[in-house]
Design an enzyme around this catalytic site. Structure first.
Site, PDB file in Angstrom:
ATOM      1  N   CYS A  96     -76.653 -34.137 -38.729  1.00 27.78           N
ATOM      2  CA  CYS A  96     -77.908 -34.548 -39.356  1.00 27.78           C
ATOM      3  C   CYS A  96     -78.150 -36.065 -39.286  1.00 27.78           C
ATOM      4  CB  CYS A  96     -77.969 -34.012 -40.778  1.00 27.78           C
ATOM      5  SG  CYS A  96     -79.653 -33.978 -41.403  1.00 27.78           S
ATOM      6  N   HIS A 201     -75.554 -28.407 -41.716  1.00 32.66           N
ATOM      7  CA  HIS A 201     -74.578 -28.705 -42.769  1.00 32.66           C
ATOM      8  C   HIS A 201     -73.985 -27.378 -43.218  1.00 32.66           C
ATOM      9  CE1 HIS A 201     -76.070 -32.832 -43.673  1.00 32.66           C
ATOM     10  NE2 HIS A 201     -77.281 -32.360 -43.487  1.00 32.66           N
TER      11      HIS A 201
HETATM   12  N1  GLN Z   1     -82.270 -38.703 -43.851  1.00 30.01           N
HETATM   13  C1  GLN Z   1     -82.384 -37.838 -42.737  1.00 30.01           C
HETATM   14  C2  GLN Z   1     -83.587 -36.922 -42.775  1.00 30.01           C
HETATM   15  O1  GLN Z   1     -84.114 -36.637 -43.820  1.00 30.01           O
HETATM   16  C3  GLN Z   1     -81.095 -37.033 -42.602  1.00 30.01           C
HETATM   17  C4  GLN Z   1     -80.865 -36.103 -43.754  1.00 30.01           C
HETATM   18  C5  GLN Z   1     -79.525 -35.416 -43.699  1.00 30.01           C
HETATM   19  O2  GLN Z   1     -78.560 -35.959 -43.178  1.00 30.01           O
HETATM   20  N2  GLN Z   1     -79.450 -34.239 -44.305  1.00 30.01           N
HETATM   21  O3  GLN Z   1     -84.024 -36.466 -41.753  1.00 30.01           O
END
Ligand code: GLN
Length: 257
Positions: A96, A201
Site C-alpha cells: 500500500c 493488507h
Molecule cells: N495513504 C495511502 C492512501 O490512502 C496509503 C494507505 C495505506 O497504506 N493503507 O492511498
C-alpha cells in the site's frame, strides 16, 4: 541447529504498519524457522544506518499520508543502496503506502506530490472515495514462471490512491472482487523482478502461504540454498478459504489446499 540464517529488513515499522502489516514479517520468520532456518529481523527507522548487503529480504508496510510523507525523504535517500540490490534479485514486498513510494510519485488528497524511488513502473493519484474492503484476485503468470499462476490471493484494502501502471508494467493479479490498483482496470499490484508491490493488507502472508514461500524461495535461491520444502499449511488455507467464501468465491483455485 542449522547454520542457515536469513536477515529480513523491516523498513519503517514505526510509521508504516497498518492493518497488521507486521504479521507479514512474523510469517516470514516463522516459515523460515519451521524449516530449520534462523531468521533475524533488522528494523530500520528514519536515519538508521543499514548494512544493506546483509539483507536477504526487505519488507515495508502501509501508512497514512502523513506517515508516508514522514519517511519519504529518508527512503529516497536510500534508493542508491537499495535499487542495485533489487536489480540483483533481492526480494522485497511493499504494501500500500510502501507500494506507492516504490513507484514514481504519489499525489496526495491535499495536492502534495510525494516523489517515490521510481523502481516500480507506477504512479498514484489520490481521489474520493477511498477504496475499502476485502479483495480476491487471481495471480498472473510471473516473469520467472513460478507455479503460482491462477491461484488466488486474498486481502484487505484501504487506500485513497489510485495506482496506474506505465507501459510495460506487469500487474501481479487480476481483481475478482474488490478494487485493486485503481478500481477501474481490474489489476492488483505490480511485480518487477523479485519485487512485489500490492494494496493487500490483512496481513497478507499468513493467509496466502504461496506468496510467503515465493518470497522466501527467492531469498533462499539467491543464497544458493535449496527451495523451501512444503509445510503443513492446512490452517493457512482454511483462513484463505474463509475469505474466498466470505466474498462468495468458493469455487476459485485456492489450491495448495
Ligand atoms: N495513504 C495511502 C492512501 O490512502 C496509503 C494507505 C495505506 O497504506 N493503507 O492511498
Amino acid at each position: 541447529m542449522s547454520s542457515r540464517c536469513l536477515t529480513i529488513g523491516h523498513l519503517y515499522p514505526h510509521h508504516m504498519n497498518l492493518y497488521g502489516d507486521r504479521g507479514n514479517v512474523i510469517t516470514l520468520v516463522r516459515r523460515a524457522e519451521w524449516r530449520g532456518i534462523a531468521a533475524r529481523v533488522v528494523e530500520v527507522e528514519v536515519g538508521d544506518r543499514v548494512s544493506w548487503a546483509d539483507l536477504d529480504l526487505v519488507f515495508m508496510g502501509g501508512g497514512e499520508d502523513r506517515d508516508q510523507e514522514a519517511v519519504a525523504d529518508d527512503f529516497r535517500a536510500r534508493a542508491h543502496d537499495l535499487i542495485p540490490l533489487l536489480d540483483q534479485g533481492l526480494p522485497m514486498l511493499a504494501i500500500c503506502g510502501a507500494y506507492q513510494l516504490m513507484g514514481e510519485y504519489y499525489l496526495t488528497a491535499r495536492g502534495e506530490r510525494v516523489p517515490g524511488v521510481g523502481y516500480l513502473p507506477i504512479y498514484t493519484v489520490a481521489a474520493e472515495p477511498r477504496l475499502i474492503g476485502n479483495v480476491v484476485a487471481e495471480l498472473f503468470p510471473l516473469p520467472n514462471g513460478e507455479a503460482v499462476w491462477g491461484r488466488t490471493v486474498v486481502g484487505f484494502e484501504n487506500h485513497g490512491g489510485r495506482t496506474y501502471l506505465n507501459a510495460g508494467g506487469r500487474p501481479l493479479a487480476r481483481v475478482v472482487t474488490g478494487h485493486g490498483n485503481n478500481g477501474t482496470d481490474r489489476t492488483e499490484g505490480v511485480i518487477r523482478g523479485h519485487v512485489i508491490g500490492t494494496y493487500l493488507h490483512g496481513s497478507l502472508l499468513p493467509k496466502n502461504p504461496h506468496l510467503a514461500d515465493l518470497l522466501l524461495g527467492w531469498a533462499m535461491r539467491r543464497r544458493g540454498w535449496p527451495v523451501p520444502e512444503p509445510l503443513d499449511d492446512e490452517l493457512e488455507w482454511t483462513a484463505h478459504r474463509v475469505m474466498l467464501a466470505r466474498e462468495g468465491k468458493k469455487g476459485l483455485a485456492a489450491r495448495g489446499s
